[in-house]
Scaffold this motif. Structure first.
Motif, short mmCIF file in Angstrom:
data_model
loop_
_atom_site.label_atom_id
_atom_site.label_comp_id
_atom_site.label_asym_id
_atom_site.label_seq_id
_atom_site.Cartn_x
_atom_site.Cartn_y
_atom_site.Cartn_z
N VAL A 353 0.85 -1.21 0.00
CA VAL A 353 0.00 0.00 0.00
C VAL A 353 0.88 1.25 0.00
O VAL A 353 0.65 2.19 -0.77
N LYS A 354 1.88 1.25 0.84
CA LYS A 354 2.78 2.41 0.96
C LYS A 354 3.48 2.71 -0.36
O LYS A 354 3.51 3.85 -0.82
N GLY A 355 4.04 1.67 -0.99
CA GLY A 355 4.78 1.88 -2.23
C GLY A 355 3.89 2.37 -3.35
O GLY A 355 4.27 3.30 -4.10
N GLU A 356 2.69 1.79 -3.49
CA GLU A 356 1.80 2.19 -4.58
C GLU A 356 1.23 3.59 -4.36
O GLU A 356 1.13 4.40 -5.29
N LEU A 357 0.85 3.91 -3.11
CA LEU A 357 0.32 5.25 -2.83
C LEU A 357 1.38 6.31 -3.09
O LEU A 357 1.09 7.38 -3.66
N LYS A 358 2.61 6.03 -2.70
CA LYS A 358 3.70 6.98 -2.94
C LYS A 358 3.86 7.24 -4.44
O LYS A 358 4.02 8.40 -4.86
N GLY A 359 3.79 6.19 -5.24
CA GLY A 359 3.90 6.36 -6.69
C GLY A 359 2.76 7.18 -7.26
O GLY A 359 2.98 8.05 -8.11
N SER A 365 -0.51 16.07 -9.33
CA SER A 365 -0.16 17.46 -9.03
C SER A 365 -0.34 17.72 -7.53
O SER A 365 -1.16 17.08 -6.87
N VAL A 366 0.40 18.68 -7.02
CA VAL A 366 0.46 18.91 -5.57
C VAL A 366 -0.91 19.20 -4.97
O VAL A 366 -1.26 18.68 -3.91
N GLU A 367 -1.73 19.99 -5.68
CA GLU A 367 -3.00 20.43 -5.09
C GLU A 367 -4.03 19.31 -4.94
O GLU A 367 -5.03 19.48 -4.23
N VAL A 368 -3.83 18.16 -5.60
CA VAL A 368 -4.83 17.08 -5.47
C VAL A 368 -4.37 15.94 -4.58
O VAL A 368 -5.12 15.00 -4.34
N ARG A 369 -3.17 16.00 -4.07
CA ARG A 369 -2.65 14.87 -3.28
C ARG A 369 -3.46 14.64 -2.01
O ARG A 369 -3.81 13.51 -1.67
N ARG A 370 -3.74 15.71 -1.28
CA ARG A 370 -4.54 15.55 -0.06
C ARG A 370 -5.97 15.12 -0.39
O ARG A 370 -6.49 14.20 0.26
N SER A 387 -10.60 -3.13 7.89
CA SER A 387 -10.74 -2.02 8.84
C SER A 387 -9.48 -1.18 8.99
O SER A 387 -9.56 0.01 9.31
N GLN A 388 -8.31 -1.76 8.77
CA GLN A 388 -7.07 -1.00 8.97
C GLN A 388 -6.72 -0.08 7.81
O GLN A 388 -5.88 0.79 7.93
N ARG A 389 -7.41 -0.27 6.65
CA ARG A 389 -6.99 0.46 5.45
C ARG A 389 -7.10 1.98 5.60
O ARG A 389 -6.21 2.74 5.22
N ALA A 390 -8.23 2.46 6.14
CA ALA A 390 -8.42 3.91 6.29
C ALA A 390 -7.32 4.50 7.17
O ALA A 390 -6.78 5.57 6.88
N HIS A 391 -6.95 3.76 8.22
CA HIS A 391 -5.91 4.24 9.13
C HIS A 391 -4.54 4.24 8.44
O HIS A 391 -3.72 5.13 8.68
N GLU A 392 -4.31 3.27 7.58
CA GLU A 392 -3.04 3.22 6.84
C GLU A 392 -2.91 4.41 5.90
O GLU A 392 -1.84 5.03 5.83
N ILE A 393 -3.99 4.73 5.19
CA ILE A 393 -3.94 5.87 4.26
C ILE A 393 -3.73 7.17 5.03
O ILE A 393 -2.95 8.04 4.63
N LEU A 394 -4.45 7.33 6.16
CA LEU A 394 -4.27 8.54 6.97
C LEU A 394 -2.84 8.64 7.49
O LEU A 394 -2.23 9.72 7.45
N TYR A 395 -2.31 7.53 7.96
CA TYR A 395 -0.92 7.52 8.47
C TYR A 395 0.05 7.93 7.37
O TYR A 395 0.95 8.76 7.59
N LEU A 396 -0.13 7.38 6.16
CA LEU A 396 0.77 7.71 5.05
C LEU A 396 0.60 9.17 4.60
O LEU A 396 1.57 9.83 4.26
N GLY A 397 -0.65 9.65 4.62
CA GLY A 397 -0.87 11.06 4.30
C GLY A 397 -0.14 11.97 5.25
O GLY A 397 0.46 12.98 4.86
N ASN A 398 -0.17 11.62 6.55
CA ASN A 398 0.60 12.37 7.56
C ASN A 398 2.10 12.25 7.31
O ASN A 398 2.84 13.24 7.39
#
Length: 514
Positions: A353-359, A365-370, A387-398
């Motif tokens: 999840v981390k590797g693909e989201l980073k890619g 573009s910067v303005e749509v990442r969040r 259930s852990q997926r939403a928390h993983e995305i939030l953690y990676l966004g942070n």
């Protein structure tokens, strides 16, 4: 040389200059000024700086312009002041160069410096100077000064052109001075000042930003009735679609889109995005898909904002509609569709999840990442993903710096800032925050007297409706936070209440479920 300069033939101009030197014909300042102008027109600013001799009144303005184009503000000011010390009296052209340079930098002190110099030398600005100064006022965020400067220009007998009026309308719109902008439009019609596509569309965009529906309709009809001059183009229709969409009038927005197609005006990606966003909010997903397909047939190329809009539709739509929305997203960004499938798979590991989201975020573009992260969290929650997926995305966004300033701690107060989050992301962030508070309570850490949650007042386009939805979520959890009437969109609680609530929930696994 002057003829060749107009044709941007800098190599031949340089050849002539070398021929003059070979034949011992002296190059005077007029010749050097011509060479500088030629190099400047060809974008060869570095060479232009070294092209001159000691500047005189002929070459000063050209040299100032070259330094300004290179962004060398200190060199510009230094050259200007040396020239003034030597007795040079700058003309309106030189002041236009200075005004534009300071304006692009948003340097308010620099703009004031230009105005003082002009008044001290009794140089009357021409229209070019006024336009440069007005654009500068806009970038410096000085609407009041811009208005005064415009009135001064009119009193001097100068008639504004389209560039003048567009600059002023943009300034008023940015400052949310709708009354001044609409009064200016009235003067334009009364005095028959020139209006072009850009000016009309700037006015319409301002109306869209400020929610001035009736005024926009009057402007739009005025454009359609004109026998000559600007008539509505795709940006005009986009502004109207945006106005009706933001005002919760999907039928009127669709009528605008259909009228645009009927008049053989091709839609742009922004009109498509605004309309799909509007239709999705009222759950008209089939109509949104139809608009997307029609836009693609008309040559619209999906961009990141449209992809973000489709992601939000995926989060909102019913299960039976999901496939047709994903087929649209597949056309726009196949990688996002594959990632959604990954998120729904129990076997997908966190590092995948981390590797693909980073890619994905690196490509966006910067303005749509969040917004991408917000929508992906909503999808995880609304589609019943692990259930852990939403928390993983939030953690990676942070982790990637997309939610700066979310947590703030002082001795008196701990706060949670949810203003840039969607409803699902806000609930997920609140759950993480409470887990952290529970840990602090269990470890007998010193806690502040007050706890504060910011949701904003719901005006941000990615957080519309958040205060109401979050208040409902707090009520569902029986959380001790109450609205802070002194700060809109904020919820407060005291230490004793928070500790008591957290302790009463120890051992309950379902209490904080989003």
């Amino acid at each position: 040389m002057k003829s060749l300069t107009r044709g941007k033939q800098h190599e031949i101009v340089e050849g002539l200059a070398h021929q003059m030197l070979d034949e011992k014909t002296e190059l005077d300042n007029v010749t050097y000024s011509t060479i500088i102008t030629c190099l400047k027109r060809c974008g060869r600013f570095g060479e232009a700086i070294g092209a001159g001799v000691t500047p005189d009144e002929v070459t000063y303005s050209a040299a100032l312009d070259v330094y300004a184009k290179l962004g060398k503000r200190e060199e510009v000011v230094g050259l200007y002041e040396r020239a003034r010390a030597g007795g040079w009296k700058p003309d309106a052209v030189a002041f236009a160069v200075l005004a534009k340079m300071f304006g692009e930098a948003g340097d308010y002190d620099g703009i004031q410096y230009v105005l003082r110099e002009m008044r001290g030398l009794e140089v009357k600005p021409n229209l070019v100077v006024y336009n440069s100064l007005l654009e500068a006022m806009g970038k410096a965020g000085k609407p009041g000064l811009a208005r005064s400067l415009f009135e001064e220009m009119v009193e001097e007998g100068l008639s504004p052109n389209e560039k003048t009026l567009t600059a002023l309308i943009k300034i008023y719109g940015k400052a949310r001075w709708s009354k001044d902008a609409l009064q200016l439009w009235g003067r334009m019609r009364e005095r028959n000042w020139p209006m072009d596509f850009i000016l009309y569309n700037t006015l319409l965009s301002m109306c869209a930003d400020l929610g001035l529906e009736e005024e926009a309709e009057e402007l739009f009809e005025d454009m359609k009735k004109r026998r000559s001059g600007p008539r509505p183009d795709n940006w005009s229709y986009t502004a109207m679609i945006n106005i009706y969409g933001s005002g919760g009038k999907p039928e009127r927005a669709l009528e605008m889109f259909d009228e645009m197609i009927h008049n053989k005006i091709e839609p742009n990606v922004m009109s498509c995005t605004c309309l799909i966003q509007c239709l999705a909010k009222v759950r008209r997903v089939k109509d949104a898909v139809k608009v997307f397909n029609t836009s693609l047939e008309r040559g619209v190329r999906p961009d990141d904002r449209l992809c973000g809009c489709l992601l939000s539709v995926v989060a909102l739509c019913e299960q039976e509609e999901i496939d047709m929305v994903l087929s649209c997203l597949e056309e726009a960004n196949p990688r996002l569709v594959r990632f959604i499938e990954m998120l729904g798979d129990e076997e997908t590991r966190f590092d995948e999840v981390k590797g693909e989201l980073k890619g994905i975020l690196n490509q966006a573009s910067v303005e749509v990442r969040r917004p991408f992260c917000n929508c992906l969290i909503d999808i995880c929650l609304n589609r019943g993903f692990p259930s852990q997926r939403a928390h993983e995305i939030l953690y990676l966004g942070n982790l990637y710096g997309l939610y700066p300033g979310m947590h703030t701690k002082s001795s008196d107060e701990w706060s949670l800032n949810l203003r840039s989050l969607s409803v699902g992301a806000a609930n997920t962030a609140f759950e993480e925050w409470i887990k952290s508070l529970s840990s602090s309570v269990e470890n007998d850490e010193v806690l502040p007297q007050n706890f504060l949650i910011h949701t904003g007042s719901g005006t941000h386009r990615f957080s519309q409706g958040l205060p109401v939805a979050f208040a409902s979520h707090l009520k569902k959890l029986a959380a001790p936070f109450r609205r802070d009437e002194s700060r809109g969109g904020s919820f407060v609680a005291e230490r004793e209440d928070v500790i008591s609530w957290v302790q009463s929930r120890v051992g309950s696994s379902s209490v904080l479920a989003v």
